[in-house]
Structure formats: structure tokens, C-alpha cells
Enzyme design. Structure first.
Site: not given
Ligand code: NOJ
Length: 622
Positions: A140, A255, A308, A384-385
């Protein structure tokens, strides 16, 4: 068809699975496969298109030292498990040193492993173990922001004249009387430099007493945004990437990478024109320039790079720019967009909206056709989000097994690279959190608390169902390995850092490996099927029955091979006319289906009519 133009101009070849850089002509790697072979439909072969990626959230995967927090030795001991499942790549969520305001997405040192997770030697052992089983490793890259405890930020905040001041966004505030926005922190007569809201709720600016200015943080106040306009920042990020590539990794998940270019002057939102903070900060004016610089200096088409891309709907022109491989494109392998994940969601965690299957199909059709001639999709239903796949898009009650396997079929038979999030291969479900104190996530706790304080919601209980459905913590409870205490995630005496889903006695790896009809075995069969059939990776996608309210159907075609996928995305049996023509003498075989053999009476085609049971999925070779 103008598909990928292989670009030979890039300077670096990637790490190969044996951990060395560059696949030399004549090496085992290059003999195994011509990486740029072009297929009959114009697709260019790439290892990362054929791969199935498995995402590991280390904090919740496997704890070996009994502190209730997952660790790298815990992952090493499960590499055999990953190999048995058949996945090709591991994407590891951040393992760098971090004060953990946002579980590792607030990095304080990019070149050190977080103590809780182990040491650099552990990490190197993990890489070696994965590579020894031909599993690649994607790390990551968190470079839109650092932790406020990172040395760069510490130096930057030291004084207005610091040589690192321009590494972040420092601005003076406004006279509070003169503007329409405010912040509860900071001097009472001052308002922040603009009205932007953080993705975690509240103003995107925090006041710094020592220097009397505000700094920008699009996420938590402990995550100040780096200023990519400063060349030294970009250089520092690229050097960090180089450093990890030298260690032999196989790519990066980047990210929120579409946030790195901020609009000049940092203008406030414009509600009259419908422009909010998200619109202001996504796809900034220099984002493609920065990514192309990164591509030239650091990347190669042989690495897996997945950006992302947060935000509302992304214009397809931007998407093609990000993932196109031509010389003027940014050259990422693929991107994560959020359009399917936003369905049914409002702006706040506790707001929900109606949505239907046709909306979901429309999102996928837009992306499948949008990147058909140029670019490649990343396919995911959870991470994970996000809440758990089966709870979000399927039925986590009566038809849990059927809907989890149907969604697995969809994930593996669309055009793109599938991403499996840990536990998805078991059909793990959302968690019955009982109170706000059981949540650990900053994105859940902070906005709910703030909304209660401001009287926007009465209490947690008033919105508990919505929070339970939407919180990121659903994905973060421990991996369910067995029916032992704490699901076998940690020693019986150590309390895990977050509660275990109480359904672990029923849903766990050990039980599912024993059961040939389990979700786990179905994933394993799909992954194996993908290894065997190019059409599953490279076939053209043609949607059918696009307006059907419960059936999702499409074909994938490569040369003279056509597969027909039909999915009943509902808990009600449905009969449909087969939307394809099959010749009299054809004998279409079922390659995989999610009802057991003995219950597969009506699968024959032709016959014209398909009788589909609840959440039934079938894949035919026509
Ligand atoms: C995206 C990540 O997947 C998430 O978990 C994070 O809180 C935010 N970006 C900030 O880095």
C-alpha cells in the site's frame, strides 16, 4: 480495436516472482510467457490481468504473539493457506510505522515496519515465503498524506520559515465575520482558510497554535495532506517507492491517489453549482502529470499498480487516462472506483437510499464498456473500508451460501482482475455491534459523536441499524479460522483489538475446508477455472437482459469460445427465456454452478427456458 499499445520506453522492469528485478530475455520468467502476446480480440496478455488478488488487513488476519493484534509472522504461517486457495497476489494494507489514528493510513515512517506487526526481517521473510510459492506482493502506498508524527510534518510545523513548510498546505485563516463557515477549534475570531470538509467529517483544516496558521487534512487531523506541487515531495515519494521496489515487491495499491493534485488557490465549494469538497479535490489539474512523472521515473507495465480513486462518478475520459497504457497515458494497471459501493448510501454513514439491481448492472456495464477498448478493470465487492460483500449485496441469512457464491461467480467472470478481501472466501458477514463503544474506526466514531453533539442525530441507537450496515469495522473483525476461542485468530487469553463476529462457530475456515459445498471450495474452484481458461480473463463482455430486475446475464467471448453467465440475483425463483441462441447440435456444458450436483436438474440448454433457483449462478460454455 485499439487496445493496449505495449510501451517499451519505460526504464524499469518489475520484480519477478523470485524477488529479482527484471525478467531478462531467456530467463525462466520470459520463457514461461510472452508478457505482451496479443490475443485474437486485441487484448494484451499481462500477468496482473490473469491474477486473483487477496487483500490482507494485517491487524485482523492472524495474531501469533498473543497481543490481540494480527502480525506479519501470523501472515507467514498462513501463506500455505493462500497457496491452497490458489490466489496469485497479496495486497497488504499498510504495515509501516504509524500512531494508528487511522490504522496505518497515517504513516510516520515509510521505511520501518510497525512494532505491533513485527520487524523488517519478518517482512522480508514474508516476501520470500510468498515468492517461493509464486505469490506476488503488492504494498500500500499512502502518499496523499502522512501522519502528523512523520518527520516531514514535524519539520514543516516547526516554523513558517521551515525548509519543509511547503511540503504541506499551510494557510492563514479568515476573519470569522467575513465568511460563512467556521470551526469549533482555533481562535474564536478566525475561520479556516476555506470551507472544505474532511472525508471523516468536520473541517478539513486544523489550527496550529505555534505558527498561527492552519494545515489541510482531507482525512483525520493526524493525517496532513502532502503538497505534491513541491517537487521535493514528489521526489521523496518516488524514492520511497524505488526503495520498496528494490526490495523486490511486485506493485503498489495507491491510496486515494486521485486527490494528490489540489486546485490552485484552494477555492471553497460552490453549492449553487453543486460543487462540494469531493468535487473540488478529485482529479485535480495536475494529477495526470504527476502520475506520468511517477510512471516515467519509477514504474513499469510489468508491475501491478492499482489506484484508489475516491469520489462520486468518475468521467470515463479520466479513467482511460489513468489506466491507458499508451505513451501519453498514466499507465496504472487498473483503478478502484466507488460507484457500485455508493449505491444505497447517502453522504453520511447513517443515510441510506433505495437502489435496485438494474442500478448495479448499469454501473458495471458503464465500466465494462468504458474500458473495453482501452484499460482494465479492478473488480471488488468489499475491502477494509466496506461492509461485508454478502451482507451488502447478497443475503447473509437464509441464502448466505448461495448468494456468497453467486457474488463470487460475478467477481470472477466479469472482465477485470478480481480482488478477494480476507474472509470473503468464507462468506463472512457484517457484525452485530451493540454500542458505539464497540466500534474502533475513526470514520465511524468521529462523525457519529459529532452529529450527536450537534443534535443532528439523537443517539447511536437512533441510527444503529444504518451504522451496523455501513461501518468499515464490519470488515475489520478478526478472520474466522476455526471455532476455537476468538475464532482461532489469537490465543485464548488475549482479547482481540476488536470484537469477533459471534457467528464464528458456524462460519470459519476449518469447517468450510471440510465441506465440499462451502463458499471456500467454490472460490477455490473459480480461481482454478480462471487459471485454465483465457476467456475468463480476456473474453469480451456483452451484457444481456440489461433491464431485467433480478437476472444478470452476459457472455464472454474470445475467438470461437463463448461463455454464458446467468445469475439470479434474488431470493425468489425466476424463469427467463434464455437470451442466447444455441444451435440444435450444440451441447453447452455447465462449467461451474452454485447449486449442488444432485439439485441441478434443469440446467440443460438449449430448451429456451431457464428456471433459476434463489441466488442461482451458472456458467455455460456454449
Ligand atoms: C483510503 C483507505 O482505504 C482508508 O482506509 C483510509 O482511511 C483513507 N484512504 C485515508 O488514507
Amino acid at each position: 480495436m485499439d487496445r493496449e499499445q505495449p510501451d517499451e520506453s519505460t526504464s524499469r522492469s518489475s520484480g519477478t516472482v523470485d524477488g529479482t528485478h527484471g525478467s531478462e530475455p531467456g530467463s525462466e520468467e520470459s520463457e514461461k510467457r510472452d508478457e505482451t502476446e496479443t490475443l485474437p480480440n486485441g487484448e494484451v496478455r499481462r500477468w496482473w490481468k490473469e491474477a486473483v488478488v487477496y487483500q490482507i488487513y494485517p491487524r485482523s488476519f492472524n495474531d501469533t504473539n498473543g497481543d490481540g493484534i494480527g502480525d506479519i509472522p501470523g501472515i507467514i504461517s498462513k501463506v500455505e493457506y493462500l497457496d491452497d486457495l490458489g490466489v496469485d497476489v497479496v495486497w497488504l494494507n499498510p504495515v509501516y510505522e504509524s500512531p494508528n489514528a487511522d490504522n496505518g493510513y497515517d504513516v510516520s515512517d515509510y521505511r520501518t515496519i510497525m512494532d505491533e506487526f513485527g520487524t523488517m526481517a519478518d517482512w522480508e521473510a514474508l516476501l520470500a515465503e510468498l515468492h517461493s510459492r509464486d505469490i506476488r506482493l503488492v504494498m500500500d502506498l499512502v502518499a496523499n498524506h502522512t501522519s502528523d508524527e512523520h518527520e516531514w510534518f514535524q519539520r514543516s510545523r516547526r516554523s513558517k520559515d521551515s525548509e519543509c513548510r511547503e511540503w504541506y498546505f499551510w494557510r492563514e485563516g479568515h476573519d470569522a465575520e467575513a465568511v460563512s463557515w467556521s470551526a469549533s477549534d482555533g481562535p474564536p475570531d478566525e475561520a479556516p482558510p476555506n470551507d472544505w470538509q474532511s472525508f471523516f467529517g468536520g473541517p478539513a483544516w486544523t489550527y496550529d497554535e505555534a505558527t498561527g496558521e492552519w494545515y489541510l487534512h482531507l482525512f483525520d487531523e493526524k493525517q496532513p495532506d502532502l503538497n505534491w506541487e513541491t517537487e521535493a515531495v514528489r521526489e521523496a515519494v518516488f524514492e520511497t517507492m524505488e526503495w520498496w521496489l528494490e526490495k523486490g515487491i511486485d506493485g503498489f495499491r495507491m491510496d486515494v491517489i486521485n486527490l494528490v493534485s489540489k486546485p490552485p488557490g484552494l477555492p471553497s465549494t460552490d453549492p449553487e453549482r453543486g460543487i462540494d469538497t469531493v468535487d473540488r479535490v478529485t482529479q485535480g489539474p495536475r494529477v495526470h502529470e504527476y502520475l506520468q512523472e511517477m510512471r516515467e521515473k519509477v514504474l513499469s507495465p510489468d508491475l501491478l499498480t492499482v489506484g484508489e480513486m475516491t469520489g462520486w462518478q468518475m468521467p470515463m475520459e479520466h479513467a482511460r487516462q489513468y489506466v491507458g497504457q499508451g505513451p501519453d497515458r498514466d499507465g496504472l494497471s487498473m483503478l478502484f472506483h466507488f460507484e457500485h459501493m455508493r449505491l444505497g448510501r447517502g453522504e453520511r454513514l447513517w443515510e441510506t437510499r433505495e437502489w435496485s439491481l438494474t442500478d448495479l448492472k448499469a454501473v458495471f456495464d458503464r465500466w465494462q464498456s468504458g474500458l473495453a477498448d482501452e484499460g482494465w478493470n479492478a473488480l471488488y465487492f468489499s475491502n477494509h473500508d466496506q461492509p461485508r460483500t454478502v451482507s451488502r449485496f447478497g443475503d447473509d441469512g437464509e441464502f448466505r451460501r448461495e448468494s456468497a457464491t453467486l457474488l463470487a461467480t460475478l467477481l470472477h467472470t466479469l472482465r477485470g482482475t478480481p480482488y478477494i478481501y480476507q474472509g470473503q472466501e468464507l462468506g463472512m458477514t457484517n457484525v452485530p455491534f451493540e454500542s458505539l463503544s464497540e466500534f474502533r474506526d475513526v470514520e465511524t466514531r468521529n462523525p457519529v459523536r459529532r452529529a450527536i453533539e450537534r443534535g443532528e442525530i439523537e443517539s447511536f441507537e437512533a441510527v444503529a441499524d444504518e451504522i451496523r450496515a455501513n461501518s468499515r469495522d464490519n470488515a475489520r473483525t478478526p478472520m474466522q479460522w476455526s471455532d476455537d476461542a476468538y475464532a482461532g485468530f489469537t490465543d485464548a487469553d488475549a482479547e482481540p483489538w476488536i470484537k469477533v463476529n459471534p457467528n464464528y462457530e458456524e462460519i470459519n475456515v476449518a469447517a468450510q475446508r471440510e465441506d465440499p459445498q462451502s463458499v471456500w471450495h467454490y472460490y477455490r474452484r473459480l480461481i482454478a477455472l480462471r487459471d485454465e481458461h483465457d476467456v475468463m480473463t480476456y473474453g469480451d463482455y456483452d451484457p444481456l437482459l440489461q433491464d431485467h430486475e433480478s437476472v444478470w446475464a452476459y457472455t464472454r467471448t474470445l475467438g470461437d469460445v463463448t461463455w454464458f453467465v446467468v445469475l439470479n440475483v434474488s431470493g425468489t425463483a425466476t424463469t427467463v427465456e434464455a437470451p442466447i441462441e444455441v444451435t440444435e447440435d450444440a451441447d453447452p456444458g455447465v462449467l461451474i454452478a452454485n447449486y449442488p450436483e444432485e439439485a441441478r436438474a434443469h440446467e440443460e440448454l438449449p430448451g429456451g427456458t431457464l428456471e433459476l433457483r434463489p441466488w442461482e449462478a451458472r456458467v455455460y460454455d456454449l
